[in-house]
Design an enzyme around this catalytic site. Structure first.
Site, PDB file in Angstrom:
ATOM      1  N   GLY A 155       0.752  -1.256   0.000  1.00 50.02           N
ATOM      2  CA  GLY A 155       0.000   0.000   0.000  1.00 50.02           C
ATOM      3  C   GLY A 155       0.772   1.290   0.000  1.00 50.02           C
ATOM      4  O   GLY A 155       0.160   2.361  -0.106  1.00 50.02           O
ATOM      5  N   PRO A 198       4.298  -5.064  -1.267  1.00 51.32           N
ATOM      6  CA  PRO A 198       4.075  -3.896  -2.102  1.00 51.32           C
ATOM      7  C   PRO A 198       3.861  -4.250  -3.569  1.00 51.32           C
ATOM      8  O   PRO A 198       4.438  -5.217  -4.075  1.00 51.32           O
ATOM      9  CB  PRO A 198       5.392  -3.120  -1.958  1.00 51.32           C
ATOM     10  CG  PRO A 198       6.420  -4.173  -1.694  1.00 51.32           C
ATOM     11  CD  PRO A 198       5.722  -5.227  -0.887  1.00 51.32           C
ATOM     12  N   ARG A 230       2.302  -1.334  -6.192  1.00 44.00           N
ATOM     13  CA  ARG A 230       2.462  -0.052  -6.875  1.00 44.00           C
ATOM     14  C   ARG A 230       3.833   0.570  -6.657  1.00 44.00           C
ATOM     15  O   ARG A 230       4.457   1.059  -7.602  1.00 44.00           O
ATOM     16  CB  ARG A 230       1.394   0.912  -6.330  1.00 44.00           C
ATOM     17  CG  ARG A 230       1.371   2.269  -7.016  1.00 44.00           C
ATOM     18  CD  ARG A 230       0.476   3.268  -6.243  1.00 44.00           C
ATOM     19  NE  ARG A 230      -0.722   2.694  -5.731  1.00 44.00           N
ATOM     20  CZ  ARG A 230      -1.907   2.694  -6.348  1.00 44.00           C
ATOM     21  NH1 ARG A 230      -2.046   3.303  -7.496  1.00 44.00           N
ATOM     22  NH2 ARG A 230      -2.949   2.130  -5.788  1.00 44.00           N
ATOM     23  N   ARG A 246      -7.209   4.101 -14.958  1.00 42.07           N
ATOM     24  CA  ARG A 246      -7.210   4.707 -13.619  1.00 42.07           C
ATOM     25  C   ARG A 246      -7.852   6.099 -13.554  1.00 42.07           C
ATOM     26  O   ARG A 246      -8.588   6.380 -12.613  1.00 42.07           O
ATOM     27  CB  ARG A 246      -5.792   4.729 -13.028  1.00 42.07           C
ATOM     28  CG  ARG A 246      -5.210   3.306 -12.850  1.00 42.07           C
ATOM     29  CD  ARG A 246      -3.954   3.270 -12.002  1.00 42.07           C
ATOM     30  NE  ARG A 246      -4.217   3.553 -10.608  1.00 42.07           N
ATOM     31  CZ  ARG A 246      -4.030   4.701 -10.029  1.00 42.07           C
ATOM     32  NH1 ARG A 246      -3.494   5.705 -10.695  1.00 42.07           N
ATOM     33  NH2 ARG A 246      -4.344   4.879  -8.762  1.00 42.07           N
ATOM     34  N   CYS A 252     -14.283   5.882 -27.246  1.00 43.57           N
ATOM     35  CA  CYS A 252     -15.571   6.540 -27.481  1.00 43.57           C
ATOM     36  C   CYS A 252     -16.330   6.724 -26.190  1.00 43.57           C
ATOM     37  O   CYS A 252     -17.311   6.024 -25.909  1.00 43.57           O
ATOM     38  CB  CYS A 252     -16.368   5.739 -28.496  1.00 43.57           C
ATOM     39  SG  CYS A 252     -15.574   5.842 -30.086  1.00 43.57           S
ATOM     40  N   GLU A 253     -15.840   7.605 -25.377  1.00 40.68           N
ATOM     41  CA  GLU A 253     -16.487   7.953 -24.129  1.00 40.68           C
ATOM     42  C   GLU A 253     -16.005   9.337 -23.741  1.00 40.68           C
ATOM     43  O   GLU A 253     -14.802   9.573 -23.692  1.00 40.68           O
ATOM     44  CB  GLU A 253     -16.068   6.936 -23.047  1.00 40.68           C
ATOM     45  CG  GLU A 253     -17.292   6.324 -22.477  1.00 40.68           C
ATOM     46  CD  GLU A 253     -17.117   5.232 -21.485  1.00 40.68           C
ATOM     47  OE1 GLU A 253     -17.043   4.067 -21.914  1.00 40.68           O
ATOM     48  OE2 GLU A 253     -17.115   5.564 -20.306  1.00 40.68           O
ATOM     49  N   TYR A 309      -0.911  -1.114 -12.292  1.00 40.27           N
ATOM     50  CA  TYR A 309      -2.361  -1.061 -12.503  1.00 40.27           C
ATOM     51  C   TYR A 309      -2.750  -0.326 -13.787  1.00 40.27           C
ATOM     52  O   TYR A 309      -3.814   0.293 -13.858  1.00 40.27           O
ATOM     53  CB  TYR A 309      -3.069  -0.440 -11.286  1.00 40.27           C
ATOM     54  CG  TYR A 309      -2.743  -1.133  -9.983  1.00 40.27           C
ATOM     55  CD1 TYR A 309      -3.149  -2.441  -9.763  1.00 40.27           C
ATOM     56  CD2 TYR A 309      -2.008  -0.501  -8.980  1.00 40.27           C
ATOM     57  CE1 TYR A 309      -2.841  -3.096  -8.568  1.00 40.27           C
ATOM     58  CE2 TYR A 309      -1.699  -1.145  -7.791  1.00 40.27           C
ATOM     59  CZ  TYR A 309      -2.115  -2.435  -7.595  1.00 40.27           C
ATOM     60  OH  TYR A 309      -1.812  -3.086  -6.422  1.00 40.27           O
TER      61      TYR A 309
HETATM   62  N1  LLP Z   1      -1.760  -6.935  -0.749  1.00 37.45           N
HETATM   63  C1  LLP Z   1      -3.078  -7.043  -0.926  1.00 37.45           C
HETATM   64  C2  LLP Z   1      -3.819  -8.057  -0.209  1.00 37.45           C
HETATM   65  C3  LLP Z   1      -3.718  -6.192  -1.835  1.00 37.45           C
HETATM   66  O1  LLP Z   1      -5.027  -6.306  -2.014  1.00 37.45           O
HETATM   67  C4  LLP Z   1      -2.966  -5.230  -2.551  1.00 37.45           C
HETATM   68  C5  LLP Z   1      -3.612  -4.340  -3.510  1.00 37.45           C
HETATM   69  C6  LLP Z   1      -1.596  -5.167  -2.324  1.00 37.45           C
HETATM   70  C7  LLP Z   1      -1.014  -6.027  -1.410  1.00 37.45           C
HETATM   71  C8  LLP Z   1      -0.702  -4.186  -3.043  1.00 37.45           C
HETATM   72  O2  LLP Z   1      -1.028  -2.868  -2.787  1.00 37.45           O
HETATM   73  P1  LLP Z   1      -0.118  -1.710  -3.404  1.00 37.45           P
HETATM   74  O3  LLP Z   1       1.241  -1.810  -2.750  1.00 37.45           O
HETATM   75  O4  LLP Z   1      -0.042  -1.931  -4.852  1.00 37.45           O
HETATM   76  O5  LLP Z   1      -0.820  -0.448  -3.054  1.00 37.45           O
HETATM   77  N2  LLP Z   1      -6.281  -0.858  -8.891  1.00 37.45           N
HETATM   78  C9  LLP Z   1      -6.046   0.100  -7.828  1.00 37.45           C
HETATM   79  C10 LLP Z   1      -5.249  -0.498  -6.718  1.00 37.45           C
HETATM   80  C11 LLP Z   1      -5.886  -1.741  -6.160  1.00 37.45           C
HETATM   81  C12 LLP Z   1      -5.063  -2.360  -5.084  1.00 37.45           C
HETATM   82  C13 LLP Z   1      -5.581  -3.716  -4.753  1.00 37.45           C
HETATM   83  N3  LLP Z   1      -4.857  -4.402  -3.770  1.00 37.45           N
HETATM   84  C14 LLP Z   1      -5.355   1.319  -8.417  1.00 37.45           C
HETATM   85  O6  LLP Z   1      -5.116   1.339  -9.623  1.00 37.45           O
HETATM   86  O7  LLP Z   1      -5.078   2.281  -7.700  1.00 37.45           O
END
Ligand code: LLP
Length: 437
Positions: free
Chosen positions: A246, A289, A291, A328, A359-360, A389
């Site tokens: 996150g 992690p 993102r 996004r 087309c939006e 993502y």
């Molecule tokens: N662990 C779990 C259980 C998760 O559900 C996620 C992300 C992560 C780790 C990794 O989180 P990160 O480090 O990437 O923040 N599509 C959305 C983000 C969805 C995240 C879903 N879960 C976007 O484009 O912002």
């Protein structure tokens, strides 16, 4: 010239005033591979992966960072991260299969998901060593039916609030993921009645694109308190503590995330002090992690086509991609930064809105951004921070083929994802013979 924090680490502006990534001029890269083009900077991924690994090794040696592969599930990315000592979080047979296809070590893979099918669970168990994060009662039931020994972690919903977009917040109590604290006891009792499940730890994930550090400390406390309570009561030997992913990244100059080292240090110190407080054997600390590993490593290069200025209003420039390669902005109102790759050193002096080709009306990549004046057709617009993502959430909306992805480093460029062609788009179409001409 100091480039903004959202540029990939190897980005440079060369003598022709062109943007280079991985010592490769983006104008030459798109001449060679076409556009739109996803470009991934290997240096950024490795630098960031090392920042995670080295700071964890320094502050909490019994650790395993795992890459949340949903951010960018590609063989080349998995392979780089394997070399950097990472494990993987997978959430589907598809992500797991990608890992299997490069012989990713199973004992570093964790299967997540709030609705895993029995086939996915079985596949994970058969890729022997893969661990499963139990999310709900159905997981326990299905694992019991499979009746094969498997190491599992239990996912808690810790009730920790953090400031991020509603759709990407997962740790608050009203969430589809994990067990709330009221149902934990029942979950453990069912697991106890399912002897093939070996419960080795607890997991929580609070959300995504988080800039605060305190929620990680809170989550560590909640997990370890339950670790002690449940471990003692049910005579469980926990040895893994997974605090999720996150950490946020810089998409625009308005974003100011903490450094990875800082978060790892604060988190590690908190876990160490809780271990002392509760007199525990130090568990393996897992962070997952997504993102923050690949987001800033990726850019998307688009070519400008048409443009228009509405009366007394905006200057629109349309590019040859948009919401299907980057959903996004339309999904989360996500903000991005951009530059013109072939005019990278020019002053920004005109406000544009960068429109996608789909087309939006809502297919706008960036609303109101300052760029050099006099943008022309064939100029190359680069969107930063598209490594996470974007491809993984892409679609073929409007039946447009997906872009290629190129890995760049030290002046070398390799295709890590082929560009789709028109044949790819119809390869799963089936025309019933009675409809054929
Ligand atoms: N662990 C779990 C259980 C998760 O559900 C996620 C992300 C992560 C780790 C990794 O989180 P990160 O480090 O990437 O923040 N599509 C959305 C983000 C969805 C995240 C879903 N879960 C976007 O484009 O912002």
């Amino acid at each position: 010239m100091n480039l903004p924090a959202y540029y990939p680490n190897s980005a440079k502006i060369n003598a022709q005033n062109h943007l280079e990534i991985g010592d490769y001029d983006l104008t030459e890269l798109t001449e060679r591979f076409g556009s739109p083009l996803y470009v991934l900077d290997e240096k950024t991924i490795r630098d960031i992966a090392r920042e995670y690994k080295q700071s964890l090794d320094e502050f909490y040696p019994n650790n395993l960072p795992i890459f949340a592969s949903k951010a960018l599930a590609l063989k080349a990315v998995f392979s780089i991260l394997q070399q950097e000592g990472f494990g993987l979080d997978v959430v589907s047979a598809g992500e797991l299969f990608t890992a299997e296809s490069i012989n990713f070590p199973a004992d570093k893979i964790y299967l997540h998901g709030n609705n895993k099918s029995i086939d996915e669970l079985e596949r994970a168990i058969n890729y022997s060593g893969t661990k499963i994060i139990i999310d709900n009662f159905n997981d326990i039931k299905l694992l019991g039916e499979l009746n094969k020994p498997v190491d599992c972690l239990l996912r808690l919903t810790p009730g920790v609030e953090c400031h991020t977009h509603e759709y990407i917040k997962t740790g608050h109590l009203d969430s589809k993921f994990g067990f709330d604290l009221e149902h934990l006891i029942e979950a453990i009792e069912q697991i106890k009645k399912t002897p093939n499940i070996n419960l080795i730890g607890l997991h929580a994930h609070i959300g995504s694109q988080i800039f605060e550090v305190n929620p990680y400390e809170d989550v560590a406390r909640i997990l370890l308190e339950n670790y002690v309570k449940l471990g003692e009561k049910y005579n469980l030997k926990f040895n893994e503590l997974n605090v999720g992913g996150g950490i946020g990244i810089t998409y625009t100059s308005a974003d100011d995330p903490p450094s990875i080292r800082q978060v790892m240090q604060i988190l590690s110190n908190k876990v160490k002090s809780l271990i002392n407080e509760f007199k525990l054997e130090p568990p393996k600390l897992i962070v997952e992690p997504g993102r923050s590993i690949v987001g800033r490593a990726g850019v998307t290069v688009y070519e400008v086509g048409s443009s228009k200025t509405v009366p007394k209003g905006r200057h629109y420039i349309s590019v040859n991609g948009g919401m299907a390669d980057n959903p996004r902005p339309i999904t989360y109102q996500a903000k991005y930064s951009a530059c013109v790759a072939n005019k990278a050193a020019e002053q920004n002096s005109q406000v544009y809105t960068i429109a996608g080709r789909y087309c939006e009306s809502g297919d706008i990549l960036i609303k109101d951004i300052e760029l050099p004046a006099n943008i022309q057709p064939k100029d190359l617009i680069v969107l930063f921070g598209t490594g996470a993502y974007n491809y993984s959430m892409s679609s073929n909306y409007n039946r447009v083929p997906r872009p290629a992805m190129i890995l760049v480093q030290n002046g070398e460029a390799e295709i890590i994802l082929q560009r789709e062609n028109l044949e790819d788009l119809i390869k799963h179409d089936v025309l019933p013979s009675r409809l054929a001409n």
